[in-house]
Design a protein around this motif. Structure first.
Motif, short mmCIF file in Angstrom:
data_model
loop_
_atom_site.label_atom_id
_atom_site.label_comp_id
_atom_site.label_asym_id
_atom_site.label_seq_id
_atom_site.Cartn_x
_atom_site.Cartn_y
_atom_site.Cartn_z
N HIS A 191 -5.15 51.68 2.80
CA HIS A 191 -4.14 50.74 1.03
C HIS A 191 -2.28 52.03 0.84
O HIS A 191 -2.66 53.12 1.11
N PRO A 192 -1.39 50.59 1.32
CA PRO A 192 -0.22 51.14 1.35
C PRO A 192 -0.26 51.76 -0.16
O PRO A 192 -1.04 51.39 -1.46
N PRO A 193 0.81 53.13 -0.87
CA PRO A 193 0.96 53.11 -1.77
C PRO A 193 0.82 52.02 -3.40
O PRO A 193 0.41 52.65 -4.09
N ASP A 194 1.69 51.45 -2.76
CA ASP A 194 1.78 49.75 -3.64
C ASP A 194 1.00 49.74 -4.23
O ASP A 194 0.61 49.30 -5.29
N ASN A 195 -0.44 49.38 -3.36
CA ASN A 195 -1.85 49.12 -3.66
C ASN A 195 -2.68 49.39 -4.73
O ASN A 195 -2.64 49.05 -5.47
N ILE A 196 -2.18 50.59 -4.39
CA ILE A 196 -3.35 51.96 -5.17
C ILE A 196 -2.61 51.75 -6.47
O ILE A 196 -2.91 51.62 -7.05
N ALA A 197 -0.58 52.23 -6.72
CA ALA A 197 -0.01 51.74 -7.79
C ALA A 197 -0.83 50.82 -8.70
O ALA A 197 -0.93 50.88 -9.80
N ARG A 198 0.12 49.58 -8.28
CA ARG A 198 -1.33 48.23 -8.66
C ARG A 198 -2.39 48.35 -9.45
O ARG A 198 -2.60 47.79 -10.37
N MET A 199 -3.69 48.61 -8.21
CA MET A 199 -4.60 48.32 -8.91
C MET A 199 -4.82 50.02 -9.83
O MET A 199 -5.46 49.32 -11.13
N ALA A 200 -4.23 51.12 -9.64
CA ALA A 200 -4.42 51.82 -11.16
C ALA A 200 -3.63 51.03 -12.54
O ALA A 200 -4.21 51.67 -13.24
N ALA A 201 -2.57 50.49 -12.20
CA ALA A 201 -2.16 49.57 -13.24
C ALA A 201 -3.52 48.68 -14.11
O ALA A 201 -2.52 48.03 -14.61
N GLY A 202 -4.41 48.55 -13.28
CA GLY A 202 -4.67 46.98 -13.54
C GLY A 202 -5.11 46.17 -12.93
O GLY A 202 -4.69 44.26 -13.54
N VAL A 203 -3.96 45.59 -12.44
CA VAL A 203 -2.88 44.65 -11.41
C VAL A 203 -3.73 44.06 -10.31
O VAL A 203 -4.12 44.75 -8.73
N TYR A 248 -8.80 56.10 -8.29
CA TYR A 248 -7.81 55.02 -9.32
C TYR A 248 -7.55 53.46 -9.93
O TYR A 248 -7.43 53.34 -10.70
N MET A 249 -9.40 53.10 -9.13
CA MET A 249 -9.77 51.96 -9.51
C MET A 249 -9.85 51.77 -11.29
O MET A 249 -10.97 52.46 -11.44
N PRO A 250 -9.27 50.98 -12.19
CA PRO A 250 -9.68 50.91 -13.32
C PRO A 250 -10.75 50.47 -13.46
O PRO A 250 -11.16 48.87 -12.73
N ALA A 251 -12.51 50.20 -14.51
CA ALA A 251 -13.39 49.49 -15.07
C ALA A 251 -12.97 47.94 -15.46
O ALA A 251 -13.53 47.10 -15.39
N SER A 252 -11.57 47.96 -15.52
CA SER A 252 -10.93 47.01 -16.13
C SER A 252 -10.90 45.62 -15.17
O SER A 252 -10.82 44.23 -15.17
N SER A 294 -12.31 41.18 -12.15
CA SER A 294 -10.93 40.28 -11.42
C SER A 294 -12.33 40.45 -9.90
O SER A 294 -12.03 39.01 -8.73
N GLN A 295 -12.55 41.76 -9.65
CA GLN A 295 -13.21 41.26 -8.07
C GLN A 295 -14.39 40.15 -8.29
O GLN A 295 -14.35 39.90 -6.84
N LEU A 296 -15.47 40.94 -9.01
CA LEU A 296 -16.43 39.85 -8.83
C LEU A 296 -15.85 37.74 -9.10
O LEU A 296 -16.60 37.47 -8.24
N ALA A 297 -14.57 38.02 -9.26
CA ALA A 297 -14.38 36.07 -9.57
C ALA A 297 -13.71 35.78 -8.23
O ALA A 297 -13.88 34.74 -7.81
N THR A 298 -13.66 37.20 -7.43
CA THR A 298 -12.99 37.00 -5.75
C THR A 298 -13.47 37.07 -4.48
O THR A 298 -13.82 35.97 -4.20
N LEU A 299 -15.31 37.20 -5.35
CA LEU A 299 -15.60 38.13 -4.43
C LEU A 299 -17.31 36.61 -4.16
O LEU A 299 -16.78 35.64 -4.79
N GLU A 300 -16.55 36.36 -2.64
CA GLU A 300 -17.47 35.11 -2.12
C GLU A 300 -19.19 36.02 -1.21
O GLU A 300 -18.38 36.45 0.12
N PRO A 301 -19.71 36.26 -1.68
CA PRO A 301 -20.73 36.59 -0.78
C PRO A 301 -21.09 36.37 0.77
O PRO A 301 -20.69 34.96 1.02
N PRO A 302 -21.43 37.16 1.47
CA PRO A 302 -21.46 36.66 2.37
C PRO A 302 -22.54 35.55 3.19
O PRO A 302 -22.94 35.55 2.27
#
Length: 171
Positions: free
Chosen positions: A38-50, A124-128, A132-140
């Protein structure tokens, strides 16, 4: 299975790293932690809960796809990599680089996943971010021939079941 290219996928907290590392060791394949790409910007976004957008994920998915492509063929040896691969389009992008890609989908009940994330301190990934991950998930889908691991089981049990299924599906 010596030249397999495998993506262990699922939402945060599903045990991708633990299972993928053990699976790679059992198969004598290299292991790659997809989050490290992951690029540093992605990690920062996820760590901030975005939550990341599709555009945010493109550089990351391209880097994983490149590694999968480079690991192809008998002489290159294969690879086991972690990647949430939440959407079909992301998995299609990875399959374009590795047409023989084997998906391992770690699936679990949201309450169990939330409990795991709440207990995790070294990521870095907060539980919050789980909803959003479950909402995005498209099971195979069935056509993706994913092998499913139940995260309620122990990692050793999951890996043993995955090894049996991988062996049964190999030509």
């Amino acid at each position: 299975m010596g030249s397999a290219r495998i993506v262990v996928m699922g939402v945060s907290g599903s045990g991708k790293t633990t299972v993928a590392r053990a699976l790679a060791q059992a198969l004598k394949l290299p292991f790659l932690e997809g989050d490290d790409l992951h690029p540093p910007d992605n990690i920062a976004r996820m760590a901030a809960g975005v939550p990341l957008t599709d555009a945010d994920r493109q550089v990351w998915l391209a880097a994983i796809a490149m590694r999968l492509a480079a690991a192809g063929g008998r002489r290159r040896g294969g690879l086991v990599v972690t990647c949430s691969a939440l959407k079909r389009a992301y998995r299609d992008q990875l399959r374009a680089a590795a047409p023989d890609l084997q998906l391992v989908f770690l699936h679990g009940e949201s309450g169990l996943l939330a409990t795991r994330l709440a207990a995790r301190r070294d990521h870095y990934m907060p539980a919050s971010m789980l909803p959003s991950q479950l909402a995005t998930l498209e099971p195979p889908g069935p056509d993706e021939r994913a092998i499913v691991g139940d995260v309620a089981q122990t990692p050793d049990t999951i890996v043993a079941a995955l090894l049996r299924q991988l062996q049964a599906s190999s030509p």
